[in-house]
Design an enzyme around this catalytic site. Structure first.
Site, mmCIF file in Angstrom:
data_model
loop_
_atom_site.group_PDB
_atom_site.id
_atom_site.type_symbol
_atom_site.label_atom_id
_atom_site.label_comp_id
_atom_site.label_asym_id
_atom_site.label_seq_id
_atom_site.Cartn_x
_atom_site.Cartn_y
_atom_site.Cartn_z
ATOM 1 C CG ASP A 276 3.070 8.903 22.924
ATOM 2 O OD1 ASP A 276 3.309 9.633 23.859
ATOM 3 O OD2 ASP A 276 3.297 7.800 22.760
ATOM 4 N NE ARG B 52 11.939 16.112 27.372
ATOM 5 C CZ ARG B 52 12.905 17.131 27.072
ATOM 6 N NH1 ARG B 52 12.402 17.883 26.042
ATOM 7 N NH2 ARG B 52 13.837 16.967 27.631
ATOM 8 C CG ASP C 15 -2.018 -1.059 0.969
ATOM 9 O OD1 ASP C 15 -2.360 -1.340 -0.117
ATOM 10 O OD2 ASP C 15 -2.700 -1.124 2.009
#
Length: 290
Positions: free
Chosen positions: A174, A155, A71
């Protein structure tokens, strides 16, 4: 059908053996073919006896484009094909291949390209733009998704979303995935997003590892425009990636604007299979590999 553009991936189609098979089938059908290599060739070797053309040259007078690979090969070519209103037929040489119509064993079905009732399927695309101090600094069109995510350092980043210029949600984690229905079976699915029929007209928002007990995915209508702003992320690195391509580094003041594109990806359909049959088969294969 008079001319077909062949876009092989030499990392998948070693020495372009399958490309040669397709050329032979097309020749027997009286269809001209032109070969264009869509990827920069760094380590893969390609046969010297074949003629290669730049993609824009190969597309002249073409009726369809055939993409060889997974793909990813189709996603790489989708924007160019859509802008030239050129339908794509995918031949899967990768792993899952939700978008590709044919497997390597299905080449005889190419003879259906001359059928008078050849079928096509249109897929919605997203327009992705980045504004920096009111100046547009980035723009692209995607078939699968646009992903805003943190850098390699662990972080949390915080993103503020607006719908049609009205405040919507502020989410820490995230990052976030903004997908089309076609992209619902890609990264969005892995992050817990819903599966949506690929011919639907929706914008999907899926958080990545959200730092909230109330985190949800959202399925929006095609008329919505989503604006994303980084919120007090300071020196944290925040990136934008479109259809898995090269990441674009976002600055604190940047605005990412995502909405339905005027372009569509048109896929050639040679098999009488529903999306749900494909989904069941591909999911079963994936579970067998894990």
């Amino acid at each position: 059908m008079k001319k077909v553009v062949l876009c092989p991936n030499p990392y998948r189609d070693r020495q372009l053996h399958m490309t040669r098979e397709v050329i032979q089938i097309l020749r027997e059908m009286g269809i001209e073919s032109a070969i264009s290599l869509p990827f920069a060739q760094e380590t893969a070797e390609v046969p010297k006896d074949l003629v290669y053309q730049p993609l824009k040259t190969a597309m002249k007078r073409a009726d369809i484009m055939i993409a060889f690979g997974g793909d990813g090969s189709i996603l790489h070519l989708a924007k160019t094909a859509a802008m030239h209103r050129l339908p794509i037929l995918g031949i899967n040489l990768g792993n899952l291949g939700y978008i590709a119509e044919l497997e390597s064993t299905d080449l005889p079905l190419l003879r259906r390209l001359n059928d008078a009732d050849l079928q096509y399927e249109e897929r919605m695309m997203l327009n992705v733009r980045v504004f920096r101090e009111e100046k547009q600094v980035y723009s692209t069109t995607v078939l699968n998704d646009a992903v805003i995510t943190k850098g390699a350092v662990a972080r949390v980043i915080k993103l503020q979303l607006y719908l049609n210029q009205k405040e919507f949600i502020c989410q820490g984690g995230d990052g976030m995935i903004f997908a089309t229905p076609t992209g619902s079976t890609a990264y969005s699915l892995s992050a817990g997003g819903p599966i949506v029929d690929p011919v639907a007209q929706n914008i999907l928002i899926t958080p990545i590892c959200a730092h909230s007990l109330m985190a949800s995915s959202y399925v929006l209508g095609p008329e919505q425009t989503v604006e994303i702003r980084s919120v007090r992320n300071g020196n944290k690195t925040v990136y934008l990636s479109a259809d898995g391509g090269k990441a674009f580094l976002l600055k604190e003041s940047d605005r990412v604007v995502i909405g339905k594109s005027k372009y569509v990806t048109k896929l050639v359909k040679l098999k009488n299979r529903s999306f749900y049959e494909i989904l069941r088969s591909k999911m079963a294969n994936r579970e067998m590999r894990t």
